[in-house]
Design a protein around this motif. Structure first.
Motif, PDB file in Angstrom:
ATOM      1  N   VAL A  37     113.792  10.165  76.070  1.00  0.00           N
ATOM      2  CA  VAL A  37     114.323  10.087  74.717  1.00  0.00           C
ATOM      3  C   VAL A  37     115.358  11.183  74.504  1.00  0.00           C
ATOM      4  N   VAL A  38     116.183  11.019  73.482  1.00  0.00           N
ATOM      5  CA  VAL A  38     117.217  11.985  73.147  1.00  0.00           C
ATOM      6  C   VAL A  38     116.575  13.199  72.482  1.00  0.00           C
ATOM      7  N   ALA A  39     116.738  14.380  73.074  1.00  0.00           N
ATOM      8  CA  ALA A  39     116.230  15.605  72.477  1.00  0.00           C
ATOM      9  C   ALA A  39     117.229  16.165  71.480  1.00  0.00           C
ATOM     10  N   SER A  40     118.511  16.024  71.782  1.00  0.00           N
ATOM     11  CA  SER A  40     119.583  16.485  70.894  1.00  0.00           C
ATOM     12  C   SER A  40     120.858  15.786  71.333  1.00  0.00           C
ATOM     13  N   CYS A  41     121.850  15.761  70.453  1.00  0.00           N
ATOM     14  CA  CYS A  41     123.124  15.137  70.814  1.00  0.00           C
ATOM     15  C   CYS A  41     124.250  15.776  70.009  1.00  0.00           C
ATOM     16  N   SER A  42     125.457  15.668  70.517  1.00  0.00           N
ATOM     17  CA  SER A  42     126.621  16.242  69.850  1.00  0.00           C
ATOM     18  C   SER A  42     127.062  15.358  68.687  1.00  0.00           C
ATOM     19  N   TYR A  43     127.892  15.912  67.826  1.00  0.00           N
ATOM     20  CA  TYR A  43     128.417  15.127  66.716  1.00  0.00           C
ATOM     21  C   TYR A  43     129.270  13.971  67.224  1.00  0.00           C
ATOM     22  N   GLU A  44     129.921  14.156  68.360  1.00  0.00           N
ATOM     23  CA  GLU A  44     130.721  13.075  68.940  1.00  0.00           C
ATOM     24  C   GLU A  44     129.836  11.888  69.312  1.00  0.00           C
ATOM     25  N   ALA A  45     128.610  12.162  69.792  1.00  0.00           N
ATOM     26  CA  ALA A  45     127.676  11.079  70.111  1.00  0.00           C
ATOM     27  C   ALA A  45     127.069  10.492  68.841  1.00  0.00           C
ATOM     28  N   ARG A  46     126.824  11.327  67.847  1.00  0.00           N
ATOM     29  CA  ARG A  46     126.260  10.840  66.592  1.00  0.00           C
ATOM     30  C   ARG A  46     127.201   9.858  65.895  1.00  0.00           C
ATOM     31  N   TYR A  47     128.488  10.021  66.114  1.00  0.00           N
ATOM     32  CA  TYR A  47     129.479   9.124  65.519  1.00  0.00           C
ATOM     33  C   TYR A  47     129.202   7.674  65.910  1.00  0.00           C
ATOM     34  N   TYR A  48     128.657   7.463  67.106  1.00  0.00           N
ATOM     35  CA  TYR A  48     128.357   6.121  67.596  1.00  0.00           C
ATOM     36  C   TYR A  48     126.947   5.663  67.220  1.00  0.00           C
TER      37      TYR A  48
END
Length: 385
Positions: free
Chosen positions: A39-50
């Motif tokens: 699972v995703v533990a954390s992600c960048s704002y660039e990934a959150r955009y999607y």
């Protein structure tokens, strides 16, 4: 005297730590996690955009953002940098609470007699960035709830001051999801009766909310109205948690002793998750009938998962128990703790395992710690300290 409470949060902390070590990652969509079934533990704002979000299965995240780079994660690095930030803040503030590995509450009440509290906090945030190269956001208000919500609205790399007169206008248009204690289940309950904004929630009679949510309805009503009297709790690092059992009669029942260790591991792991800790060192102790005591320990990747802790505990026991002698006492200790919001070993465990632990924790929280568990370690007698 009006309180001055600051909430500070390191922006996309795990991602920022990786970018600090590798500048080529800046501006790229990054996912911190592990394995195709992880699972995703954390992600960048660039990934959150999607549409990528924490706790989302890695496979789903990659379908949403195929260009994302997956990084397994390094809890040793994150813990080290968190400690650096903590030392910088702790040195300058009168009262600090470390809420997790990447967020802090500061009580600056009374400091405005000497200088502007908001400007002082801006300078502190700039000091953190200068010495760690990690981005940080904060909000200042008169209580923890409003400050935490404010930080969420200020991100990334932002800061807000919410004066008492502006609390309700600030909160009213926001979704009830913004209130820290509102999870998905609570949000769905409120949505079914038409409560989706904090303004609607604040105007709802407390008696109605109590019927819908029980005692939590009263607390939720107060938070929606910007009321939170909870104090900033002085920060201390817990060193360890442990459990041990002394037999009434010395035992050579190895199967039974291993069952005890499994039960201890399960209850201690549940305690870790409830108190938001991860452990990096597992210690097993046995005391023979002649009172000789032996201890063995091992380092592990940061975790709070039952199956991981119990596996290492049983391996340590097998290495420890080298005599054909009865055992008087067996104990399990978890040390090397770091604070965090994570329920499991975020880099290895699957979505199915995460769902299982979350379901078990909900049952234990509602019906007691012995309400559900593995058959091999169920209902074991122990002494905690």
């Amino acid at each position: 005297m009006d309180r001055a409470i600051v909430h500070m949060d390191l922006d996309t902390f795990f991602v920022s730590c990786e970018r600090r070590n590798n500048s080529q990652l800046v501006g790229k969509p990054i996912i911190i996690g592990g394995g195709d079934r992880g699972v995703v533990a954390s992600c960048s704002y660039e990934a959150r955009y999607y549409g990528v979000r924490s706790a989302m299965p890695i496979k789903m995240a990659m379908k949403l953002c195929p260009e994302a780079r997956i990084i397994r994660g390094d809890m040793d690095l994150y813990s080290k940098l968190s400690h650096e930030v903590t030392e910088i803040i702790e040195e300058k503030v009168p009262l600090l609470e470390k809420a997790s590995i990447d967020e802090f509450y500061l009580d600056l009440s009374g400091m405005d007699r000497f200088f502007g509290t908001y400007q002082w906090t801006k300078e502190l945030a700039a000091h953190v960035v200068k010495h760690t190269d990690l981005p940080i956001s904060f909000a200042l208000s008169n209580n923890k709830t409003v400050s935490k919500i404010g930080t969420g609205e200020a991100k990334p790399k932002g800061h807000l001051e919410i004066q008492p007169a502006m609390i309700r206008p600030f909160l009213n248009p926001l979704s009830v999801r913004k209130i820290p204690m509102v999870g998905e289940v609570t949000y769905q309950l409120l949505s079914r009766v038409g409560i989706r904004t904090i303004h609607t929630l604040a105007e709802m009679p407390t008696e109605v909310l109590q019927k819908i949510l029980g005692k939590n309805g009263i607390e939720l009503s107060r938070k929606a109205n910007g009321i939170d009297d909870s104090p900033v709790v002085p920060y201390t690092e817990r060193k360890s948690i442990s459990s041990e059992h002394t037999f009434e009669k010395d035992s050579i029942n190895i199967y039974g002793i291993k069952s005890l260790l499994t039960g201890m591991a399960e209850q201690l792991a549940h305690q870790l998750r409830q108190e938001k800790w991860l452990t990096s060192t597992i210690v097993v102790k046995i005391r023979y009938s002649n009172f000789e005591t032996e201890i063995k320990q091992c380092k592990v990747s940061y975790t709070s998962a039952d199956h991981t802790i119990s596996r290492y505990a049983l391996e340590l026991f097998d290495k420890l128990y080298t005599r054909r002698m009865r055992i008087r006492l067996v104990g399990l200790k978890l040390t090397g703790l770091v604070h965090g919001e994570y329920q499991m070993n975020m880099f290895e465990d699957t979505q199915e395992m995460m769902n299982l632990y979350q379901s078990m924790d909900r049952i234990k929280n509602r019906f007691g710690k012995n309400a559900v568990g593995r058959a091999s370690g169920f209902d074991f007698p122990s002494k905690h300290y």
